[in-house]
Design a protein around this motif. Structure first.
Motif, PDB file in Angstrom:
ATOM      1  N   ILE A  72       0.859  -1.129   0.051  1.00 42.54           N
ATOM      2  CA  ILE A  72      -0.023   0.009   0.041  1.00 42.54           C
ATOM      3  C   ILE A  72       0.875   1.298  -0.096  1.00 42.54           C
ATOM      4  CG2 ILE A  72      -1.987  -1.193   1.040  1.00 42.54           C
ATOM      5  CD1 ILE A  72      -1.181   0.270   3.763  1.00 42.54           C
ATOM      6  N   GLU A  73       2.096   1.164   0.607  1.00 39.95           N
ATOM      7  CA  GLU A  73       2.964   2.314   0.571  1.00 39.95           C
ATOM      8  C   GLU A  73       3.383   2.655  -0.932  1.00 39.95           C
ATOM      9  OE1 GLU A  73       5.320   5.516   1.362  1.00 39.95           O
ATOM     10  OE2 GLU A  73       3.889   4.590   2.879  1.00 39.95           O
ATOM     11  N   SER A 119      10.044  -7.522  -9.868  1.00 42.00           N
ATOM     12  CA  SER A 119      10.456  -6.107  -9.347  1.00 42.00           C
ATOM     13  C   SER A 119       9.706  -5.364  -8.370  1.00 42.00           C
ATOM     14  CB  SER A 119      10.485  -5.081 -10.738  1.00 42.00           C
ATOM     15  OG  SER A 119       9.147  -4.790 -11.100  1.00 42.00           O
ATOM     16  N   GLY A 120       8.214  -5.928  -8.219  1.00 45.27           N
ATOM     17  CA  GLY A 120       7.360  -5.041  -7.517  1.00 45.27           C
ATOM     18  C   GLY A 120       6.924  -3.830  -8.275  1.00 45.27           C
ATOM     19  N   ILE A 121       6.140  -3.167  -7.636  1.00 40.27           N
ATOM     20  CA  ILE A 121       5.539  -1.687  -7.950  1.00 40.27           C
ATOM     21  C   ILE A 121       6.588  -0.760  -7.607  1.00 40.27           C
ATOM     22  CG2 ILE A 121       3.869   0.077  -7.788  1.00 40.27           C
ATOM     23  CD1 ILE A 121       1.863  -2.148  -7.007  1.00 40.27           C
ATOM     24  N   LEU A 122       7.280  -0.137  -8.958  1.00 39.46           N
ATOM     25  CA  LEU A 122       8.328   0.821  -8.604  1.00 39.46           C
ATOM     26  C   LEU A 122       7.744   2.233  -8.533  1.00 39.46           C
ATOM     27  CD1 LEU A 122      10.466  -0.935 -11.254  1.00 39.46           C
ATOM     28  CD2 LEU A 122      10.588  -1.185  -8.755  1.00 39.46           C
ATOM     29  N   ALA A 123       7.563   2.492  -7.142  1.00 36.36           N
ATOM     30  CA  ALA A 123       7.011   3.932  -7.006  1.00 36.36           C
ATOM     31  C   ALA A 123       7.826   5.183  -7.234  1.00 36.36           C
ATOM     32  CB  ALA A 123       6.614   4.166  -5.456  1.00 36.36           C
ATOM     33  N   GLU A 124       9.436   4.638  -7.352  1.00 37.43           N
ATOM     34  CA  GLU A 124      10.049   5.812  -7.692  1.00 37.43           C
ATOM     35  C   GLU A 124      10.924   5.498  -9.100  1.00 37.43           C
ATOM     36  OE1 GLU A 124      11.325   8.685  -6.212  1.00 37.43           O
ATOM     37  OE2 GLU A 124       9.703   8.208  -5.147  1.00 37.43           O
ATOM     38  N   GLY A 125      10.289   4.650  -9.795  1.00 34.61           N
ATOM     39  CA  GLY A 125      10.859   4.534 -11.274  1.00 34.61           C
ATOM     40  C   GLY A 125      10.397   5.594 -12.186  1.00 34.61           C
ATOM     41  N   GLU A 126      10.724   5.545 -13.419  1.00 34.30           N
ATOM     42  CA  GLU A 126      10.867   6.679 -14.257  1.00 34.30           C
ATOM     43  C   GLU A 126       9.233   6.811 -14.635  1.00 34.30           C
ATOM     44  OE1 GLU A 126      12.907   9.419 -14.915  1.00 34.30           O
ATOM     45  OE2 GLU A 126      14.119   8.299 -13.536  1.00 34.30           O
ATOM     46  N   ALA A 127       8.467   5.798 -15.027  1.00 38.43           N
ATOM     47  CA  ALA A 127       7.308   5.686 -15.272  1.00 38.43           C
ATOM     48  C   ALA A 127       6.419   6.228 -14.055  1.00 38.43           C
ATOM     49  CB  ALA A 127       6.860   4.182 -15.552  1.00 38.43           C
ATOM     50  N   ALA A 128       6.568   5.953 -12.957  1.00 36.14           N
ATOM     51  CA  ALA A 128       5.803   6.495 -11.950  1.00 36.14           C
ATOM     52  C   ALA A 128       6.064   8.062 -11.701  1.00 36.14           C
ATOM     53  CB  ALA A 128       6.430   5.923 -10.561  1.00 36.14           C
ATOM     54  N   LYS A 129       7.338   8.539 -11.904  1.00 35.14           N
ATOM     55  CA  LYS A 129       7.514   9.899 -11.588  1.00 35.14           C
ATOM     56  C   LYS A 129       6.600  10.684 -12.938  1.00 35.14           C
ATOM     57  CE  LYS A 129      12.004   9.279  -9.903  1.00 35.14           C
ATOM     58  NZ  LYS A 129      13.648   9.594  -9.776  1.00 35.14           N
ATOM     59  N   LEU A 130       6.678  10.083 -14.041  1.00 37.84           N
ATOM     60  CA  LEU A 130       6.123  10.652 -15.202  1.00 37.84           C
ATOM     61  C   LEU A 130       4.320  10.457 -14.912  1.00 37.84           C
ATOM     62  CD1 LEU A 130       6.048  11.967 -18.003  1.00 37.84           C
ATOM     63  CD2 LEU A 130       5.938   9.563 -19.009  1.00 37.84           C
ATOM     64  N   PHE A 131       4.162   9.606 -14.416  1.00 36.51           N
ATOM     65  CA  PHE A 131       2.647   9.500 -13.879  1.00 36.51           C
ATOM     66  C   PHE A 131       2.178  10.565 -13.105  1.00 36.51           C
ATOM     67  CE2 PHE A 131      -0.902   7.345 -11.697  1.00 36.51           C
ATOM     68  CZ  PHE A 131      -1.785   6.968 -12.926  1.00 36.51           C
ATOM     69  N   ARG A 132       3.105  10.794 -11.955  1.00 35.09           N
ATOM     70  CA  ARG A 132       2.461  11.661 -10.893  1.00 35.09           C
ATOM     71  C   ARG A 132       2.597  12.927 -11.567  1.00 35.09           C
ATOM     72  NH1 ARG A 132       5.354   7.885  -7.419  1.00 35.09           N
ATOM     73  NH2 ARG A 132       7.374   9.084  -7.810  1.00 35.09           N
ATOM     74  N   THR A 133       3.717  13.499 -12.389  1.00 30.76           N
ATOM     75  CA  THR A 133       3.704  14.498 -13.064  1.00 30.76           C
ATOM     76  C   THR A 133       2.469  14.943 -13.995  1.00 30.76           C
ATOM     77  OG1 THR A 133       6.266  14.255 -12.991  1.00 30.76           O
ATOM     78  CG2 THR A 133       5.160  16.013 -14.642  1.00 30.76           C
ATOM     79  N   TRP A 134       2.222  13.986 -14.751  1.00 25.92           N
ATOM     80  CA  TRP A 134       0.862  13.972 -15.539  1.00 25.92           C
ATOM     81  C   TRP A 134      -0.590  14.314 -14.793  1.00 25.92           C
ATOM     82  CZ3 TRP A 134      -2.495   9.492 -16.905  1.00 25.92           C
ATOM     83  CH2 TRP A 134      -3.769   9.789 -17.810  1.00 25.92           C
ATOM     84  N   LEU A 135      -0.585  13.637 -13.614  1.00 22.67           N
ATOM     85  CA  LEU A 135      -1.734  13.859 -12.850  1.00 22.67           C
ATOM     86  C   LEU A 135      -1.591  14.919 -11.746  1.00 22.67           C
ATOM     87  CD1 LEU A 135      -3.173  10.104 -12.575  1.00 22.67           C
ATOM     88  CD2 LEU A 135      -3.716  11.839 -14.185  1.00 22.67           C
ATOM     89  N   GLY A 136      -0.544  15.562 -11.724  1.00 23.61           N
ATOM     90  CA  GLY A 136      -0.142  16.675 -10.586  1.00 23.61           C
ATOM     91  C   GLY A 136      -0.184  16.241  -9.195  1.00 23.61           C
ATOM     92  N   LEU A 137       0.207  15.204  -9.089  1.00 22.37           N
ATOM     93  CA  LEU A 137       0.421  14.440  -7.808  1.00 22.37           C
ATOM     94  C   LEU A 137       1.557  14.548  -7.131  1.00 22.37           C
ATOM     95  CD1 LEU A 137      -1.562  10.926  -8.518  1.00 22.37           C
ATOM     96  CD2 LEU A 137      -2.441  12.750  -7.416  1.00 22.37           C
ATOM     97  N   ASN A 138       1.422  15.256  -6.295  1.00 18.65           N
ATOM     98  CA  ASN A 138       2.856  15.509  -5.361  1.00 18.65           C
ATOM     99  C   ASN A 138       2.730  14.538  -4.004  1.00 18.65           C
ATOM    100  OD1 ASN A 138       5.218  16.585  -4.258  1.00 18.65           O
ATOM    101  ND2 ASN A 138       4.271  18.459  -3.505  1.00 18.65           N
ATOM    102  N   ILE A 139       2.958  13.222  -4.092  1.00 13.51           N
ATOM    103  CA  ILE A 139       2.744  12.505  -3.257  1.00 13.51           C
ATOM    104  C   ILE A 139       3.987  11.418  -3.274  1.00 13.51           C
ATOM    105  CG2 ILE A 139       0.450  12.502  -3.062  1.00 13.51           C
ATOM    106  CD1 ILE A 139       0.154  10.073  -4.723  1.00 13.51           C
TER     107      ILE A 139
END
Length: 217
Positions: free
Chosen positions: A172-173, A197-217
């Motif tokens: 969940i983290e 690999s698990g869910i990579l919350a700090e991977g490049e795809a994750a960072k791009l996804f958060r940027t796209w949705l404006g998620l500062n989390i």
């Protein structure tokens, strides 16, 4: 785990999705579960619940549900054409039904312990139904106090057997930092690099996804 931060993160996700015209169903965070209730459920199921799951049940929520979806006309980066909704739910009380469903799949479809696809369905404890016949489940095969999270696909899904996290708290983290995108495997696969690999919350795809949705989390 910081549960106040987790709850704040959940509401941030909901707010941002609504700000871009998306739909958010009611966020359900029920009171924590008692130790007695957990013991009673373990006796009913005939298995010990993973330690990290019990911690979350007792310190955060005995029942949780969150679903969101993006507007159909939203311009979507090609990497995330399938990652247009998010969904996670769990409940102590729903475990027996989910386990009954998983066992039915095993008995009727995935009974061959010699088959590498079938065997993934065995020695698991389902805790979240995807809604299409797939499940998130704890992998109990090692018999440890805690258990990793795996994906069970009923129809040759690419994510079948993927290990998404080493335990429920890690799950969940990591997943919350991606807005719980999913829960169908095609929605979260962009945020993995392999079946282990698990869910990579700090991977490049994750960072791009958060940027796209404006998620500062």
């Amino acid at each position: 785990m910081n549960y106040e931060l987790l709850e704040k993160r959940i509401h941030t996700i909901a707010f941002n999705i609504q700000q871009i015209g998306g739909d958010v169903q009611e966020v359900v965070i029920e009171p924590p579960t008692s130790h007695k209730q957990i013991l009673q459920m373990e006796e009913r199921l005939g298995v010990n619940l993973p330690e990290s799951f019990k911690i979350v049940l007792q310190k955060f929520a005995g029942q949780f549900s969150f679903y969101w979806s993006l507007p159909e006309d939203l311009v979507t980066p090609h990497e995330f054409t399938e990652s247009v909704s998010g969904n996670l739910h769990w409940s102590l009380e729903i475990l027996p039904r989910l386990e009954e469903e998983r066992k039915e799949w095993v008995n009727q479809v995935f009974s061959n312990m010699e088959d590498e696809y079938d065997v993934i369905w065995h020695n698991k404890l389902a805790f979240c139904e995807v809604g299409n016949g797939d499940y998130f489940a704890f992998d109990l095969i090692d018999g440890h106090d805690d258990a990793p999270i795996v994906y069970l696909s009923h129809d040759d899904g690419e994510g079948h057997g993927y290990r998404l996290a080493n335990n429920f708290i890690e799950f969940i983290e990591s997943w919350s930092r991606l807005g719980f995108v999913g829960s169908e495997d095609e929605r979260w696969l962009p945020f993995t690099t392999s079946s282990t690999s698990g869910i990579l919350a700090e991977g490049e795809a994750a960072k791009l996804f958060r940027t796209w949705l404006g998620l500062n989390i």
